[in-house]
Write an enzyme that holds these catalytic residues in place. Structure first.
Site, PDB file in Angstrom:
ATOM      1  N   GLY A  11       0.560  -1.116   0.099  1.00 13.84           N
ATOM      2  CA  GLY A  11       0.148   0.044  -0.078  1.00 13.84           C
ATOM      3  C   GLY A  11       0.637   0.905   0.071  1.00 13.84           C
ATOM      4  O   GLY A  11       1.933   1.499  -0.351  1.00 13.84           O
ATOM      5  N   ARG A  36      -2.697 -10.158  -1.573  1.00 14.36           N
ATOM      6  CA  ARG A  36      -1.976 -10.653  -3.030  1.00 14.36           C
ATOM      7  C   ARG A  36      -0.863  -9.741  -3.470  1.00 14.36           C
ATOM      8  O   ARG A  36      -1.032  -8.798  -3.580  1.00 14.36           O
ATOM      9  CB  ARG A  36      -2.923 -10.222  -3.890  1.00 14.36           C
ATOM     10  CG  ARG A  36      -3.612  -8.857  -3.976  1.00 14.36           C
ATOM     11  CD  ARG A  36      -5.056  -8.983  -5.092  1.00 14.36           C
ATOM     12  NE  ARG A  36      -5.814  -7.461  -4.652  1.00 14.36           N
ATOM     13  CZ  ARG A  36      -6.059  -6.634  -5.050  1.00 14.36           C
ATOM     14  NH1 ARG A  36      -4.547  -7.257  -6.216  1.00 14.36           N
ATOM     15  NH2 ARG A  36      -6.707  -6.167  -5.568  1.00 14.36           N
ATOM     16  N   TYR A 143     -15.040   4.305   8.650  1.00 10.89           N
ATOM     17  CA  TYR A 143     -12.920   4.397   8.817  1.00 10.89           C
ATOM     18  C   TYR A 143     -13.150   5.072  10.485  1.00 10.89           C
ATOM     19  O   TYR A 143     -11.743   4.648  11.171  1.00 10.89           O
ATOM     20  CB  TYR A 143     -12.972   5.185   7.848  1.00 10.89           C
ATOM     21  CG  TYR A 143     -10.882   5.334   7.528  1.00 10.89           C
ATOM     22  CD1 TYR A 143     -10.173   3.985   7.730  1.00 10.89           C
ATOM     23  CD2 TYR A 143     -10.441   6.825   8.011  1.00 10.89           C
ATOM     24  CE1 TYR A 143      -8.808   4.288   8.047  1.00 10.89           C
ATOM     25  CE2 TYR A 143      -9.307   6.602   7.872  1.00 10.89           C
ATOM     26  CZ  TYR A 143      -8.466   6.171   7.887  1.00 10.89           C
ATOM     27  OH  TYR A 143      -7.067   5.941   8.178  1.00 10.89           O
TER      28      TYR A 143
HETATM   29  N1  SER Z   1      -5.592  10.102   4.976  1.00 18.23           N
HETATM   30  C1  SER Z   1      -6.415   8.752   5.385  1.00 18.23           C
HETATM   31  C2  SER Z   1      -7.947   9.380   4.278  1.00 18.23           C
HETATM   32  O1  SER Z   1      -8.201   9.900   4.075  1.00 18.23           O
HETATM   33  C3  SER Z   1      -6.531   9.606   6.478  1.00 18.23           C
HETATM   34  O2  SER Z   1      -6.328   8.754   7.589  1.00 18.23           O
HETATM   35  O3  SER Z   1      -8.655   8.345   4.280  1.00 18.23           O
END
Ligand code: SER
Length: 318
Positions: A11, A36, A143
């Site tokens: 990532g 993966r 999130y």
């Molecule tokens: N950069 C991230 C986002 O925008 C923040 O943790 O989701």
């Protein structure tokens, strides 16, 4: 010497952190993992051990930890804020169950765990300016919910089981190697690509929207410094406010204009990402990180812009 397993190694953070950790600790001591293999990451996958690890499968984590005698897990695999709003169930599963699995394996195998949190742990009721280290955390994104719960879970494993958990609340991270995977702060990465390719960028974040940001080299330093910080100095665990700069779209555009005078910015605001951005702080207070483990960023907006444009020009062959 530490034996480190990195999850989410392909990532945005992992692709740079893994190579950085291999420089510091030796390639043989840093095991990259991802759910993966991906094209374009051959150097990383071939410069040291690489394992397929889906963090929602605790056996895959435990197998990799035992096979390589891992003592430190840097857990990066997660879905970001904008994608999390499109796929809330998957965000919960990967971010929450993934972290739970990592902590359980760490408890059983005696590993320490670094995992990043985010500015997304804050919400509309949090003080927006100089947001304190210890303050209201009532986010309104999936999130953010998973990151707050993750902070609490890491602290719980530290206090209850003595697992050495550490973390920082990263702001938007800007880098040229690997694109971020669907966050709200991504505009501040895309703007550099479009500035070089088209001399023009259409921002999905509105004018006047300030958010904290950081250039990737500082983010890597934050992780390696906190990993090695003296535990007796740490009052906080997961997670420390860290920031390097705070700007809105006009300010980053002005910085780019110093290098590319004909650059133009306009707006086509995305209501979902705008409302996420509006709920996040304008600027964090990172005094605790500075005091407890010596955090100090090197890049400000203009020095980051110069470096980003230089490095991206080479990458894009411009
Ligand atoms: N950069 C991230 C986002 O925008 C923040 O943790 O989701």
């Amino acid at each position: 010497m530490r034996k480190i397993l990195v999850t989410g190694a392909l990532g945005q953070i992992g692709s740079e952190l893994t190579m950085n950790l291999r420089d510091i600790y030796g390639a043989e001591n840093v095991i990259a993992s991802s759910r993966r293999a991906k094209e374009g990451h051959e150097e990383l996958m071939e410069s040291g051990a690489f394992e397929i690890v889906n963090v929602t499968d605790s056996k895959q984590i435990a197998d990799a930890v035992k096979k390589h005698k891992v003592d430190t897990i840097v857990h990066l695999a997660a879905l970001l804020s904008a994608v999390g709003e499109q796929k809330p169930a998957q965000a919960w599963n990967v971010n929450m169950n993934g972290l739970y699995n990592i902590l359980e394996v760490a408890r059983e195998e005696g590993c320490s765990v670094f995992t990043p949190s985010s500015i997304a742990v804050f919400g509309d009721s949090t003080p927006k300016d100089s947001t304190p280290q210890d303050t209201i955390q009532r986010p309104n994104t999936m999130y953010g919910v998973t990151k707050v719960a993750g902070e609490l879970l890491c602290d719980y494993y530290y206090h209850k089981f003595g697992v050495d958990t550490r973390g920082v609340r990263f702001p938007g991270l800007i880098s040229y190697k690997t694109l971020p995977g669907g966050g709200t702060t991504d505009y501040a990465v895309h703007i550099y690509y479009d500035a070089l390719k088209n001399k023009k960028y259409t921002s999905f974040i509105d004018k006047g929207t300030k958010m904290d940001m950081m250039y990737m080299p500082d983010a890597l330093n934050a992780i390696t410094q906190l990993l090695e910080a003296d535990p007796s100095k740490l009052i906080h665990r997961n997670a420390f406010n860290v920031t390097a700069m705070s700007f809105d779209p006009e300010e980053i555009a002005a910085s780019i204009k110093k290098e590319i005078p004909e650059f133009e910015l306009d707006y086509d605001v995305d209501p979902v990402r705008q409302s996420i951005a509006d709920s996040w702080p304008n600027s964090l207070d990172d005094t605790a990180a500075r005091e407890e483990w010596g955090w100090k960023p090197e890049f400000d907006l203009d020095s980051m812009t110069k470096d980003m444009l230089e490095k991206l020009k080479i990458k894009l062959g411009i």
